[in-house]
Design an enzyme around this catalytic site. Structure first.
Site, PDB file in Angstrom:
ATOM      1  CD  GLU A 127       0.419   7.104  -1.613  1.00 49.78           C
ATOM      2  OE1 GLU A 127      -0.003   6.449  -2.623  1.00 49.78           O
ATOM      3  OE2 GLU A 127      -0.057   7.580  -1.001  1.00 49.78           O
ATOM      4  CG  HIS A 149      -1.992  11.586  -2.965  1.00 50.79           C
ATOM      5  ND1 HIS A 149      -2.816  10.907  -3.621  1.00 50.79           N
ATOM      6  CD2 HIS A 149      -1.738  10.986  -1.778  1.00 50.79           C
ATOM      7  CE1 HIS A 149      -3.203   9.803  -3.071  1.00 50.79           C
ATOM      8  NE2 HIS A 149      -2.356   9.451  -1.960  1.00 50.79           N
ATOM      9  CG  HIS A 162      -4.952   5.589  -2.882  1.00 48.21           C
ATOM     10  ND1 HIS A 162      -3.787   5.328  -3.412  1.00 48.21           N
ATOM     11  CD2 HIS A 162      -4.875   6.595  -1.982  1.00 48.21           C
ATOM     12  CE1 HIS A 162      -2.711   6.030  -2.912  1.00 48.21           C
ATOM     13  NE2 HIS A 162      -3.403   6.746  -2.024  1.00 48.21           N
TER      14      HIS A 162
END
Lengths: 264, 264, 264, 264
Positions: D100, D119, D191
């Site tokens: 990612e 993240h 997520h």
């Protein structure tokens, strides 16, 4: 429902006679991995003094490896015992074995693809086992393996009221395996859950994220209606994320061995 | 309700005169186990700086052993004091004693089968003590000993409004024991809970799992209607699981002694 | 509401000139206790990198002692600074000071009985600061000091919308003190809480149990209607329990110094 | 919604060819800070074995620095890799990289003011990502940076049903950046979340307090209607509090390095 089952208390701490078979040697690093799995599952809060993790024998699909009756956090390579799929120990040599080893044996019988099994009372999962209208479902990409939701094993359907809730014989283990069918997670009412996978590391990963998903679902259910993973998303996330379980294993192992150091 | 009770503040930190009786020697390993119990209950989050655990004197049913007034996590064998069942210390030798030692003495009087008592403010249990419509009930097989649900002791029923909520004399201890009756757990409104068993290890086990069951019940109650253990299941699970408490004790002791090492 | 207040951002990290007064020596063991209080409140989860604890100068009621601007967990005796009640440092010697020292000074001015003050963002208390219909009230005997419930300081009532929510001057500190009045705990909307007591150890105890009571109230409020302590019970429990704070202090200090050991 | 996207599983653990560009040296203390950020975010419970933190290259706005594919808690300075904004590694030298990384590159492209990106799957934030009627909003002064509330990225709007939920290419990264627009926090359905800031320390601070605010919002939402920060308060608190992030960084670093010590 069947009330003819014998609900007498099993002789929990007595020993079980070994089968006449000889143990079949296993690569020591695999045994060591099973010990690490025991430690990791304790350190990650999935197991406490109870619960267990097994792996199928790498060279004999009709056997599995499981710790003797003890707290998983304190397991060593000397504590791993070989079992036949019917739960008969092969090299327990008089050491007591887990009452619920039948969970493992019957799952290996029913599911040739399964190579590892975790049975736990992981705390956030238990509430989902006792509330009929609240199935555990995957809400995050790390838990796609929960698929369409975890079925709940109601032991009363098999042996009626008055059992110890434990899976203490092959009949109960087979009933649990039948309910699990092709899924990866099965809850057990008022008891806990059992998680399976095709590798040991994946089974450990799934047991940890079953707990994490349950915690998130408990919280999200207080906020409003939840968007769960769709079936296609459950499948795609599982396929992608589970290529990465080694990353978690390496970290968890380091952390768990630090903890295990003062539990020996 | 009775307003004639004397709600004056007990002289908490003053010492109490020892009785004229001589202490009766106890096997040092049993004293050591009581010290371990103190450490374990702190390490498992049942006790904090407050609460206490006692055992009946193994050779004299009219005595019990309890730590002097101090944080349980820091107890040593030198801190264990013998008491008469009326709460009079035998060998405190001027050291302050717990205000609530009457919980222990009166429970040993009322319940000849009880050999150990844990009184705590374990955090997830307190909410059940203050909400009338939410009785603590066993929802998992590890907590079958809660039986038909824990009664809640309302101190106002005994001494009216305005008390310290503490069980600071024999009259209050006896009222608590009367409410407990044949159960294993009694909650105390706005205060905590008291758990009994026929061995020290079992009392520790039950105190830990009373907290775990409470946490699960808090969470499950947010999901919907709960399937609790049936009376027959409560009985069967208790009989089976409590053969396994040694497994938890051994692990918890190791973990607690690591913690105790930096609290001395 | 008043919109004339100057909502400009205070120069947070700039230093403030010391007053012309000379510092007045304090018994080193008292300074050390204030350092321990800093460490304990971090270790018990009341303070994180933010929040502060002060004590009134033992020999001059017009001064107080507070750490320089830093994380409390890392404080040493060299970091304790003397202040005038208007928040002017006496011996900061160019070291930055906390933006919110005015909380402490104005509370000492308004409440001659107060000898110690804890200001924190302790996590379970914050939710009660932002929900008007949910006042924080004492539900267990360890938290009787909350009395009739904690008032909530709405900074918009003093300076209107658009403030930093911080108590960055004497006017805001005085408004907070006026709302606290004779209570022991005041919440601050969207910010945290401030707790006072007549000794340092008691202030630390109260800050810890304000958090514990809040956590229990959050949980109990999900179960149903709560029986809170009556006014008479709040008074009686406070009088009794607070004779025992030394027991908690001794344990918490040992535990906190273990933690502080690796934060230096 | 677009169903033409290629939902095939990316080759997660395979390596990616380095670009032909040469790496551009970075002050070692900045690299070290990025390693500390990895450790802090693990130790504070924002990252587990997954998630990542990056910083823009200090001397080349078209590059960023990010750990190779591994658990952040175990990162060392040797593990930091330079990337082009399109996600092509510059000096990975055959080491696997995060799937990612496109989150980071596209955010740096879209937001020239952003110098660091976190993240994560931080646990209390995930529930807000899956409940449409419950936006994450700032309720305490430490989280004013959340502003008017965090938008939620629904990956189905970009690639339709059946994705891995991961941001595995530039198109998805750009869509995420477009939704974030001028905000500091964007949630990702099922997520996690992504947080940005103009310094590394501030991004770490914001990621930690996004989690803390989420936890408080979960709890407060059970108590009743919440008073959130007004837009003007969100702005003023951010401006004031974020002058103090160094205080948290210094503490968290000490604490994290203690933990990292036994994870190596």
């Amino acid at each position: 429902m069947c009330s003819s089952h014998d609900n007498t208390i099993p002789a929990a701490s007595s020993t079980v006679n070994d089968s006449a078979e000889a143990p079949l040697a296993v690569d020591p690093s695999l045994i060591q991995d099973l010990v690490f799995a025991n430690h990791i599952l304790f350190d990650q809060g999935v197991l406490d003094a109870f619960g267990h993790v097994s792996m199928r024998h790498p060279d004999d699909a009709n056997r599995f490896l499981l710790c003797r009756n003890m707290a998983p956090a304190q397991a060593t390579v000397q504590d791993i015992v070989q079992f036949q799929l019917d739960g008969t120990p092969i090299d327990a040599a008089g050491r007591p074995v887990y009452l619920e080893r039948f969970i493992h044996g019957e799952l290996y019988k029913a599911r040739p693809d399964v190579m590892a099994v975790v049975h736990s009372h992981s705390p956030s999962v238990v509430p989902f086992s006792v509330v009929k209208e609240a199935p555990l479902r995957p809400l995050c990409h790390m838990a796609g393996f929960i698929g369409a939701g975890a079925p709940v094993f109601e032991i009363r359907d098999v042996v009626g009221d008055g059992s110890s809730l434990l899976v203490t014989d092959n009949r109960l283990g087979a009933a649990l395996a039948a309910l699990l069918a092709g899924s990866s997670v099965v809850l057990m009412r008022g008891h806990g859950s059992t998680v399976v996978a095709d590798t040991l590391k994946k089974a450990v990963y799934r047991a940890v994220y079953t707990e994490i998903n349950a915690r998130a679902q408990l919280q999200a259910s207080q906020l409003g209606a939840i968007t769960f993973l769709s079936p296609a998303e459950a499948q795609a996330t599982t396929a992608t994320i589970e290529t990465q379980v080694g990353r978690a294993w390496d970290l968890w192992k380091k952390k768990a061995e630090h903890t295990a150091g003062y539990l020996r």
